[in-house]
Design an enzyme around this catalytic site. Sequence first.
Site, PDB file in Angstrom:
ATOM      1  N   GLU A  26       0.861  -1.188   0.000  1.00 48.20           N
ATOM      2  CA  GLU A  26       0.000   0.000   0.000  1.00 48.20           C
ATOM      3  C   GLU A  26       0.892   1.231   0.000  1.00 48.20           C
ATOM      4  O   GLU A  26       1.986   1.227   0.575  1.00 48.20           O
ATOM      5  CB  GLU A  26      -0.894  -0.012   1.247  1.00 48.20           C
ATOM      6  CG  GLU A  26      -1.796   1.205   1.335  1.00 48.20           C
ATOM      7  CD  GLU A  26      -2.933   1.036   2.341  1.00 48.20           C
ATOM      8  OE1 GLU A  26      -3.008  -0.012   3.004  1.00 48.20           O
ATOM      9  OE2 GLU A  26      -3.748   1.972   2.450  1.00 48.20           O
ATOM     10  N   ASN A  71      -6.699   1.531   2.633  1.00 49.81           N
ATOM     11  CA  ASN A  71      -7.464   2.738   2.940  1.00 49.81           C
ATOM     12  C   ASN A  71      -7.005   3.915   2.082  1.00 49.81           C
ATOM     13  O   ASN A  71      -7.798   4.808   1.763  1.00 49.81           O
ATOM     14  CB  ASN A  71      -7.307   3.089   4.426  1.00 49.81           C
ATOM     15  CG  ASN A  71      -7.880   2.012   5.327  1.00 49.81           C
ATOM     16  OD1 ASN A  71      -8.686   1.193   4.909  1.00 49.81           O
ATOM     17  ND2 ASN A  71      -7.466   2.002   6.585  1.00 49.81           N
ATOM     18  N   GLU A 172     -12.528  -2.168   1.273  1.00 54.09           N
ATOM     19  CA  GLU A 172     -13.252  -2.114   2.559  1.00 54.09           C
ATOM     20  C   GLU A 172     -14.340  -1.037   2.573  1.00 54.09           C
ATOM     21  O   GLU A 172     -14.412  -0.221   3.499  1.00 54.09           O
ATOM     22  CB  GLU A 172     -12.258  -1.881   3.704  1.00 54.09           C
ATOM     23  CG  GLU A 172     -11.303  -3.039   3.882  1.00 54.09           C
ATOM     24  CD  GLU A 172     -10.410  -2.952   5.129  1.00 54.09           C
ATOM     25  OE1 GLU A 172     -10.394  -1.907   5.803  1.00 54.09           O
ATOM     26  OE2 GLU A 172      -9.727  -3.960   5.416  1.00 54.09           O
ATOM     27  N   TYR A 243      -7.486  -9.442  10.317  1.00 55.50           N
ATOM     28  CA  TYR A 243      -6.210  -9.367  11.036  1.00 55.50           C
ATOM     29  C   TYR A 243      -6.427  -9.888  12.445  1.00 55.50           C
ATOM     30  O   TYR A 243      -7.513  -9.735  13.013  1.00 55.50           O
ATOM     31  CB  TYR A 243      -5.727  -7.917  11.123  1.00 55.50           C
ATOM     32  CG  TYR A 243      -5.370  -7.307   9.787  1.00 55.50           C
ATOM     33  CD1 TYR A 243      -4.111  -7.494   9.240  1.00 55.50           C
ATOM     34  CD2 TYR A 243      -6.299  -6.538   9.077  1.00 55.50           C
ATOM     35  CE1 TYR A 243      -3.774  -6.926   8.015  1.00 55.50           C
ATOM     36  CE2 TYR A 243      -5.975  -5.974   7.862  1.00 55.50           C
ATOM     37  CZ  TYR A 243      -4.709  -6.167   7.328  1.00 55.50           C
ATOM     38  OH  TYR A 243      -4.374  -5.609   6.123  1.00 55.50           O
ATOM     39  N   GLU A 290      -6.550  -9.398   2.337  1.00 50.30           N
ATOM     40  CA  GLU A 290      -5.735  -8.873   3.452  1.00 50.30           C
ATOM     41  C   GLU A 290      -5.837  -9.868   4.591  1.00 50.30           C
ATOM     42  O   GLU A 290      -6.933 -10.093   5.122  1.00 50.30           O
ATOM     43  CB  GLU A 290      -6.210  -7.495   3.903  1.00 50.30           C
ATOM     44  CG  GLU A 290      -5.946  -6.397   2.899  1.00 50.30           C
ATOM     45  CD  GLU A 290      -6.254  -4.996   3.433  1.00 50.30           C
ATOM     46  OE1 GLU A 290      -6.096  -4.752   4.648  1.00 50.30           O
ATOM     47  OE2 GLU A 290      -6.669  -4.155   2.614  1.00 50.30           O
TER      48      GLU A 290
HETATM   49  O1  AHR Z   1      -3.291  -3.140   5.701  1.00 53.00           O
HETATM   50  C1  AHR Z   1      -3.579  -2.052   6.522  1.00 53.00           C
HETATM   51  C2  AHR Z   1      -5.008  -1.554   6.354  1.00 53.00           C
HETATM   52  O2  AHR Z   1      -5.889  -2.520   6.829  1.00 53.00           O
HETATM   53  C3  AHR Z   1      -5.474  -1.334   4.939  1.00 53.00           C
HETATM   54  O3  AHR Z   1      -5.138  -0.068   4.475  1.00 53.00           O
HETATM   55  C4  AHR Z   1      -6.959  -1.469   5.048  1.00 53.00           C
HETATM   56  O4  AHR Z   1      -7.550  -1.951   3.874  1.00 53.00           O
HETATM   57  C5  AHR Z   1      -7.155  -2.399   6.219  1.00 53.00           C
HETATM   58  O5  AHR Z   1      -8.060  -1.905   7.126  1.00 53.00           O
END
Ligand code: AHR
Length: 496
Positions: A26, A71, A172, A243, A290
């Site tokens: 990113e 993001n 997202e 995550y 992700e």
């Molecule tokens: O990977 C970090 C962030 O996590 C990314 O920008 C976003 O898509 C997600 O919330």
Amino acid sequence: MKAKVSLVKEFKIGDVDPNLFSSFIEQLGRAVYTGIYEPGHPTADSQGLRGDVMNLVKDLRVSLVRYPGGNFLSGYDWKDGIGPKDKRPVRLDRAWHTIETNEFGIDEFVDWAKKSGTQVLAAVNMGTGTPQDAGDMVEYCNYPSGTYWSDLRIANGHKEPHNIKYWCVGNEMDGPWQICHLDAVDYGKKALETMKIMKWTDDSIKTVVCGSATTDIPTYPEWDRIVLEHTYDYADYISIHRYYENFGNDDDFLASFYDMDKFIKTSTATCDYVKAYKRSNKTMMLSFDEWNIWYQQNQKPHPWEKAPRLLEDKYSLLDALAFGGLAITLLNHADRVKVACLAQLVNVIAPIFAEPGKGAYRQTIYWPFRDISLYGRGVSLQPVVTSDKKITDKYGEVPAVIFASVYNEETKEISIFALNTSKSENSETTIDLRSFSNTKMIMRTELTGTDLSAQNSLENPDKVAPSKVELSEGDNGIYTLNLKKASWNVIRFSAE
Ligand code: AHR
């Protein structure tokens, strides 16, 4: 503690798509600036691309790299990142509170990807961006020549089209943290109209629509149903993101695989519900674009800066083990998860860490990712498992030892990935390969140690690294091994 895994050659989950071994860069923090791109670095090439980082990326055999966000994407105008560098505007990136110089854009990224032996999973802005912007970007990247945007690409030094095959339609968009977040109906309508323009520009591309950004969000899984009802005919994949972090209970953390498994099953069921509702013959695939360990609790407010140190998590051995559980889960869903991006690749929550002007090293999570990427290609076999159980606060009873296995029909090799999540007990593990003939163990490694908080660093880059384990003889296709407590294991066999 005991565990047993039996593999049957014909008992297949599905082909492992090479895109399961994908990642993400990113335009955030130091992923690009002083990560993959650092003019003046001793290893940088004429384009400023860091050679030391590129070598580590190549070693991971990454298939696709998602770019430019994240993001960041939802406030980004891709046109800011093309053309002569001294004419590119400096902007505020409001998603990450960062100053974006736009020195690096899609053309540079495509060059980096080619040199790194990967392909691009591009993303178009569905926040402030319009369907027209998205169509123009496809035209700029993929149309050969003779139109405004394709000729501009040529004028910018890229005669041949980039031929980017995979495209994310936003990022997202269910998250209120997203610039110009939409509700599911509005996103579904916008994504559909955008994909029409994109695919009418290049009908060979594959598109990924935004599914749920996490299971914690109240709109999950309704969001996915509504989005798919709008976009089913044009989308090729729906994305999901997740995550995990350790909130202080190691057993819960090591069982993160359990949550990921449930997430994939629910998303798959939602896809299949819409398939039935639409009377469609098409099966929607998942792009888990992700996934990683991320200590979101560590994020702090910061001033406006260029390429600040953001999300620079340093991973421990324990993190690598929890990560291994997620990797196993992805392989065990190879029939429906066809793209998966380790988020991210360099510096920002990443397996590769690079210091400006200095060297780069492998974080602990590098190793399980490399293992699955190197040895997880082939057909995912359904492991039939019996294992002692562990009781976790968060998920209740979960297996203490988990497995994934891949048979490569070309090389006639079986790779087994095993995680012993117990911090106190080794596991006497039986592997039953009687369905294959003439099996022979050809490789065995383990990632383990007495200090679960151990990390790698520039000064001590190999503190946490896999080590070889002595090979065992089988007894008519049955192997008995000791899997150490808190260990990630790779066990490989030749077979017929
Ligand atoms: O990977 C970090 C962030 O996590 C990314 O920008 C976003 O898509 C997600 O919330």
